[in-house]
Design a protein around this motif. Structure first.
Motif, PDB file in Angstrom:
ATOM      1  N   THR A   1       0.811  -0.718  -0.092  1.00  0.00           N
ATOM      2  CA  THR A   1      -0.373   0.218  -0.333  1.00  0.00           C
ATOM      3  C   THR A   1       0.446   0.728   0.081  1.00  0.00           C
ATOM      4  OG1 THR A   1      -1.503  -0.838   1.169  1.00  0.00           O
ATOM      5  CG2 THR A   1      -1.882   1.693   0.928  1.00  0.00           C
ATOM      6  N   ILE A   2       1.780   1.120   0.953  1.00  0.00           N
ATOM      7  CA  ILE A   2       2.604   2.365   0.472  1.00  0.00           C
ATOM      8  C   ILE A   2       3.033   2.563   0.114  1.00  0.00           C
ATOM      9  CG2 ILE A   2       4.765   3.497   2.157  1.00  0.00           C
ATOM     10  CD1 ILE A   2       2.424   3.882   3.278  1.00  0.00           C
TER      11      ILE A   2
ATOM     12  N   ALA B   1      19.109  -0.509   6.535  1.00  0.00           N
ATOM     13  CA  ALA B   1      17.714  -0.071   5.746  1.00  0.00           C
ATOM     14  C   ALA B   1      17.467   1.159   7.845  1.00  0.00           C
ATOM     15  CB  ALA B   1      17.014  -1.933   6.194  1.00  0.00           C
ATOM     16  N   ILE B   2      16.598   0.930   7.123  1.00  0.00           N
ATOM     17  CA  ILE B   2      15.501   1.854   8.849  1.00  0.00           C
ATOM     18  C   ILE B   2      14.212   1.132   8.596  1.00  0.00           C
ATOM     19  CG2 ILE B   2      14.177   4.927   9.279  1.00  0.00           C
ATOM     20  CD1 ILE B   2      16.231   5.221   6.637  1.00  0.00           C
TER      21      ILE B   2
ATOM     22  N   MET C   1       0.452   3.600  14.017  1.00  0.00           N
ATOM     23  CA  MET C   1       0.582   4.458  12.539  1.00  0.00           C
ATOM     24  C   MET C   1      -0.982   4.244  11.882  1.00  0.00           C
ATOM     25  SD  MET C   1       3.766   5.276  11.460  1.00  0.00           S
ATOM     26  CE  MET C   1       5.027   5.675  12.630  1.00  0.00           C
ATOM     27  N   GLY C   2      -1.515   5.278  11.883  1.00  0.00           N
ATOM     28  CA  GLY C   2      -2.355   5.463  10.748  1.00  0.00           C
ATOM     29  C   GLY C   2      -1.927   5.644   8.868  1.00  0.00           C
ATOM     30  N   LEU C   3      -2.718   5.508   7.918  1.00  0.00           N
ATOM     31  CA  LEU C   3      -1.440   5.461   7.347  1.00  0.00           C
ATOM     32  C   LEU C   3      -1.541   7.010   6.032  1.00  0.00           C
ATOM     33  CD1 LEU C   3      -1.679   3.690   3.963  1.00  0.00           C
ATOM     34  CD2 LEU C   3      -3.490   4.059   3.195  1.00  0.00           C
ATOM     35  N   GLU C   4      -2.075   7.158   6.382  1.00  0.00           N
ATOM     36  CA  GLU C   4      -1.652   9.157   6.466  1.00  0.00           C
ATOM     37  C   GLU C   4       0.102   9.192   6.829  1.00  0.00           C
ATOM     38  OE1 GLU C   4      -3.029  11.164   4.012  1.00  0.00           O
ATOM     39  OE2 GLU C   4      -3.960   9.326   3.377  1.00  0.00           O
ATOM     40  N   GLU C   5      -0.564   9.266   8.426  1.00  0.00           N
ATOM     41  CA  GLU C   5       1.473   9.208   8.673  1.00  0.00           C
ATOM     42  C   GLU C   5       2.357   8.553   8.223  1.00  0.00           C
ATOM     43  OE1 GLU C   5       2.852   9.343  13.655  1.00  0.00           O
ATOM     44  OE2 GLU C   5       1.183   8.569  13.048  1.00  0.00           O
ATOM     45  N   GLN C   6       1.987   6.864   8.186  1.00  0.00           N
ATOM     46  CA  GLN C   6       3.149   6.355   7.069  1.00  0.00           C
ATOM     47  C   GLN C   6       3.363   7.399   5.830  1.00  0.00           C
ATOM     48  OE1 GLN C   6       1.676   2.163   7.472  1.00  0.00           O
ATOM     49  NE2 GLN C   6       0.330   2.700   8.525  1.00  0.00           N
ATOM     50  N   PHE C   7       2.518   7.669   5.124  1.00  0.00           N
ATOM     51  CA  PHE C   7       3.115   7.610   4.370  1.00  0.00           C
ATOM     52  C   PHE C   7       3.333   9.247   4.107  1.00  0.00           C
ATOM     53  CE2 PHE C   7       2.048  10.586   0.078  1.00  0.00           C
ATOM     54  CZ  PHE C   7       2.559  10.130  -0.576  1.00  0.00           C
TER      55      PHE C   7
ATOM     56  N   ARG D   1       5.856  10.093   6.486  1.00  0.00           N
ATOM     57  CA  ARG D   1       6.610   9.586   6.715  1.00  0.00           C
ATOM     58  C   ARG D   1       7.838   9.178   6.319  1.00  0.00           C
ATOM     59  NH1 ARG D   1       7.060   8.480  13.315  1.00  0.00           N
ATOM     60  NH2 ARG D   1       5.649   9.622  14.307  1.00  0.00           N
ATOM     61  N   ILE D   2       7.529   8.517   5.090  1.00  0.00           N
ATOM     62  CA  ILE D   2       8.099   7.464   3.805  1.00  0.00           C
ATOM     63  C   ILE D   2       8.429   8.292   3.125  1.00  0.00           C
ATOM     64  CG2 ILE D   2       8.059   5.680   2.620  1.00  0.00           C
ATOM     65  CD1 ILE D   2       7.538   4.290   5.139  1.00  0.00           C
TER      66      ILE D   2
END
Length: 230
Positions: free
Chosen positions: A18-19, A201-202, A209-215, A217-218
């Motif tokens: 997804t990300i 790797a990080i 985490m929700g999807l928005e926060e994950q996206f 940050r990455i």
């Protein structure tokens, strides 16, 4: 603007695909879901009775040259879908039937060799986001950005359980949790390309985490690396 290779590895059901899909879209990069490739080979093995009640791995190996995999863009859905020997198998490869067998197929050295070769050819020109289990360690050890995604088994099983219910599959949470834990065990202990975090790797734990926060940050991580190459 100079393009880079982004490798996203991690445990099952951490939301890697997804990300990775969304990141590739935001950057204008190509996205490759290596998990779909292993799932497609697994589906082939199931359909040809090479795995299951009457396991015949030597038979599968003799037929590897018959397997043709291709990602075909679906403009209506704004994503690419997996085709196995000319047939769209995107829905079939996401079922529990395939999930229960895919880690076993992914331990086979000849299968990994075949798919890693395909994956490396896809990434020759950079500008690519690829997710899987061994992208940063085996497929693209020189990737400019490597991310290792993880989350608690409970969090991952809950996500996977909801996805399967939404697709209409009749499963229990306990079945899904057991499958997640078993896949972790097989992926981490297999002899060929075991799942492990690359040294550079990080690590990214998205349990809470929700999807928005994950996206966000990455995406920020990727943009910083890209900007540093200018």
């Amino acid at each position: 603007m100079q393009k880079i290779t982004i490798a996203i590895d991690g445990f099952s059901s951490t939301g890697k695909s997804t990300i990775a899909k969304r990141l590739a879209s935001a950057l204008g990069y190509i996205y490759v879901d290596t998990g779909a490739m292993y799932r497609a080979v697994t589906l082939f093995a199931i359909n040809e009775d090479f795995i299951g009640e009457n396991e015949d791995i030597p038979g599968l190996l003799r037929c590897l040259n018959q397997i043709q995999l291709k990602f075909v863009p679906n403009k209506e859905l704004d994503r690419s879908e997996m085709y196995l020997n000319g047939e769209n198998v995107e829905a079939e490869i996401r079922t529990m039937k395939v999930s229960e067998q895919v880690s076993k197929i992914a331990t086979i050295a000849e299968v990994r060799e075949l798919l890693v070769d395909m994956q490396q050819k896809m990434g020759k020109e950079k500008g690519l986001v690829m997710d899987g289990r061994d992208i940063g360690t085996v497929v693209f050890p020189d990737a400019e950005l490597k991310i290792f995604m993880t989350a608690s088994p409970d969090a991952r099983a809950t996500r996977r359980y909801k996805e399967l219910l939404e697709r209409g599959e009749e499963v229990t949470y306990e079945e899904v949790l057991k499958n997640v834990q078993e896949r972790d065990r097989i992926d981490s202990t297999r002899e060929v390309s075991p799942l492990k975090k690359a040294e550079d790797a990080i690590e990214f734990d998205n349990s809470d985490m929700g999807l928005e926060e994950q996206f966000e940050r990455i995406h920020n991580l990727a943009q910083r690396v890209i900007d540093s190459k200018e």
